[in-house]
Design a protein around this motif. Structure first.
Motif: not given
Length: 758
Positions: A517-546
């Motif tokens: 066995i292996a045990l992986v203990h993941y502990q996290v400290q989180y705080w709300e960011p003060e900045i506003t994140i931006q969404a970057v939408i690629p100019e062109s996209y023709s991805a094939k869904t799978v």
């Protein structure tokens, strides 16, 4: 007198004693008492009255909620041909973290009327055993308001991953129904599946649903969610790959507000019934690793196949190889890592381990049941994500304060039957050879191997348990996670002590095999960011869904008579003697070099004309002027030129700036990647910002080097999904090429991984 409705029967077939519902263990034999709460899919106001017992077995808890009071018995199952809707649930078993699975069918008869009620196991529930209360998980739209920015985007990210698989099964409407879309902590979980009407929903409708969430989104992501939903509605985001890529960018920005601490402990034991230990693990058994201060945290569990001088060799060789490969991958800063490329790299690391074991088998002339092999499961935490890769039946479990979730699907016959829609899992595992593996490392070439790699967003404390079947057999993890592992998350137990206890449970309750066995203990400290994140939408996209649900084909069955894993003869026609692998690779290079030399010689013919690249499959008629073929990314061929529409990070402080021209040298398929995906080896030849007029002294401009970056490599190896995601344009055949003709295309396999985008 005790009410029969409050009776839970022991699942131990040698006991079957009646117990009060408040008991966790049988009062007679101490066997854990599973409480299987089931969701009934039925037309009508309810399935029965609370307290009522249906079919002498199912206790009605609420309108559509039942409790199986005899969990040791199999449920009745119908002929699947008569219940076509069941197949969607079965084929979606790779997504059972989010989609409930079929438990059985309840047949009710009332006079001349008959009802068939579908029973789903592990619905999204909140269970309080102390108060004997059970509630459905909150609707996502209700829980949305109180969630952190990280969790809100995490929920949307999970929905984006589920969209295409559910579309392929005709049940995407489930993701647009707020009554079905539930949450259990950080997980999105569906109550049941809602089948699409004649017209299946499309991404713009998903955007309309998400638009309703904007007003209650956290300030840091309000603009981000609004931009994404509008882009979906307007068709600017036209594939789930593109949507996931944009969400990944947002989560990466939020991830800077999250600080993880990771501890890993491993433990392996021969067990009471085996004379040698064929398992292996990393870190070494009994070693406790903490990150920080360690720069990397990686856990691996392997269960060897092949007996003495076989299984233990294979398992240790797999760990040694993968450790070397992953060390190279983790040298890249996490904010430069491209998730899909990392998943692909992990698969390649597994393929390399497979080939080393397979070569060892070939050198020692091991055939059939004598071939050594191993299962594999590994966990690699990277920033706010957990990467899980597995082959075989060693498992990974994800334990949170809300539940215990098996996140890997065994590569065995039973799971294959369910995935193909042939059987319900609880029934499939009762069949002969149900536990026989359909693939493991070392049993054949890597082209026939299909490891499963997945990643999970982490926004809360969690435990990942990796285990061989020495512990996971007979549902021991499901029985003991709450009493043995969960206390770690509440600070009530030490991870080292818990590891020792799990090995003890494996040896005393199972005892039939080695246990690791292996045990992986993941502990996290989180705080709300003060900045506003931006969404970057690629100019062109023709991805094939799978369709990821059906991406893994069947493979040869493996194993031996002294193992749970059994060898079943391959159904493919017998092959004649094959060349050793060490001869095949040089032979391929020789043939490729010869063909390439002929090709270059033709290009350099004394015609004085510039080289022209054309489709080699197209027959040319000199008397008829051929109509130029429209070039697209899906048909990318040697000699074609593409232009980047966005900056592409290559890692090691290198990047391809927007407007860079790349000439295709070689295209290679990725047999271990998703269908339709391929790798492209290209020469970096020009950038529009530095392009000078062509002359005899300046035949091909060199690409610009961004400030604070290392010089660009002469060549790069990119993945087609990444070209789609970053956004590139393909120059048509009638457009002037800014690149010189490629004269010596090297093999991409020899290129450094540092030239891949990260």
């Amino acid at each position: 007198m005790e009410n029969d409705a409050a009776t839970l029967y022991c699942p131990n077939e040698n006991c079957q004693a009646a117990n009060p519902l408040t008991h966790k263990f049988c009062q007679r034999c101490s066997t854990p008492l599973p409480k299987n709460y089931l969701w009934a899919v039925v037309d009508g106001p309810s399935v029965g009255s609370p307290g009522e017992i249906l079919a002498d077995r199912y206790l009605v808890v609420d309108k559509f909620l039942l409790l199986d009071t005899k969990p040791g018995l199999l449920s009745l199952t119908p002929e699947l041909d008569n219940l076509q809707p069941l197949r969607a649930y079965l084929r979606l078993i790779p997504y059972r973290l989010h989609v409930p699975q079929v438990y059985g069918v309840l047949f009710l008869t009332n006079g001349s009327s008959h009802r068939e009620i579908l029973l789903l196991e592990k619905p999204p529930l909140l269970v309080d055993d102390t108060l004997q209360q059970v509630h459905l998980g909150s609707e996502l739209t209700t829980a949305w308001h109180d969630a952190t920015s990280m969790r809100q985007l995490n929920w949307l990210w999970q929905i984006a991953h589920l969209w295409q698989p559910l579309v392929s099964e005709g049940v995407a409407s489930s993701l647009l129904d707020s009554s079905v879309l539930r949450v259990e902590g950080s997980l999105v979980r569906l109550l049941d599946l809602r089948f699409d009407t004649e017209i299946s929903p499309e991404l713009p409708q998903l955007g309309e649903f998400w638009q309703q969430l904007v007003k209650n989104a956290k300030p840091a992501i309000t603009e981000f969610v609004n931009r994404i939903s509008l882009s979906l509605i307007q068709g600017k985001i036209n594939s789930t790959d593109q949507l996931i890529g944009v969400l990944d960018q947002g989560l990466a920005q939020l991830g800077r507000s999250q600080t993880p601490t990771i501890k890993i402990i491993t433990k392996t034991d021969t067990g009471p019934s085996r004379q040698r230990n064929e398992d292996a693990c990393s870190p070494l058994s009994g070693t406790l690793v903490s990150k920080p201060p360690q720069p990397t945290a990686l856990a691996i569990v392997c269960d060897g196949i092949g007996g003495h001088e076989g299984g233990n060799v294979a398992s240790n060789l797999a760990i040694e190889t993968i450790q070397q490969q992953v060390q190279q991958l983790t040298k890249v800063p996490y904010d430069h890592i491209d998730p899909s490329l990392l998943l692909n790299d992990l698969d390649k690391a597994v393929a390399m381990a497979n080939d080393k074991i397979s070569q060892r088998n070939d050198v020692e002339n091991r055939q059939g049941r004598q071939r050594m092999g191993t299962t594999l499961v590994m966990a690699l935490p990277v920033a706010h994500e957990m990467y899980i890769t597995h082959v075989g039946d060693s498992r990974a479990y994800w334990i949170t304060r809300h539940g215990c979730y098996q996140v890997t699907l065994d590569d065995d016959v039973a799971s294959r039957e369910v995935r193909l829609g042939y059987a319900i899992y609880r029934e499939a595992i009762q069949q002969n050879s149900a536990g026989s593996l359909v693939q493991a490392l070392g049993m054949g070439p890597s082209t026939a191997l299909h490891p499963t790699s997945a990643r999970f967003m982490l926004d809360e404390d969690a435990i990942f348990l990796l285990t061989s079947d020495g512990l996971s057999d007979f549902d021991r993890v499901e029985e003991y996670w709450e009493t043995e592992i969960l206390p770690i998350l509440f600070g009530e137990a030490n991870i080292v002590t818990v590891a020792d206890r799990l090995v003890e449970i494996a040896n005393t309750k199972n005892g039939h095999d080695n246990v690791t066995i292996a045990l992986v203990h993941y502990q996290v400290q989180y705080w709300e960011p003060e900045i506003t994140i931006q969404a970057v939408i690629p100019e062109s996209y023709s991805a094939k869904t799978v369709d990821f649900a059906s991406r893994k084909p069947d493979a040869t069955l493996l194993g031996g008579p002294n193992h749970k894993t059994q060898v079943i003869p391959d159904t493919e026609p017998a092959k004649t003697r094959s060349l050793p692998l060490q001869w095949i690779v040089p032979l391929i290079f020789v043939l490729a070099a010869g063909a390439l030399g002929l090709f270059v010689k033709q290009l350099r013919s004394p015609s004085g004309a510039s080289p022209v690249f054309s489709n080699p499959l197209q027959t040319q008629n000199p008397a008829i002027e051929a109509t130029p073929e429209t070039r697209s990314l899906a048909k990318l061929s040697p000699g074609w030129v593409i232009k980047t529409n966005n900056d592409i990070s290559l890692g090691n402080n290198q990047s391809l700036p927007r407007g860079t021209f790349l000439e295709v040298i070689q295209r290679k398929s990725n047999p271990q990647s998703t269908p339709g995906n391929f790798s492209v080896f290209m020469k970096v030849c020009a950038n529009k910002s530095t392009q000078a007029p062509a002359s005899t002294n300046n035949p091909a401009p060199t690409p610009s080097v961004p400030a604070n970056s290392k010089p660009l490599p002469a060549t790069v190896l990119l993945d087609s999904s990444q070209l789609n995601r970053f956004g590139v344009s393909v120059l048509q055949s009638d457009a002037p090429s800014p690149c010189k003709t490629v004269t010596q295309p090297p093999d991409p396999a020899t290129q450094s991984p540092n030239n891949s985008p990260t």
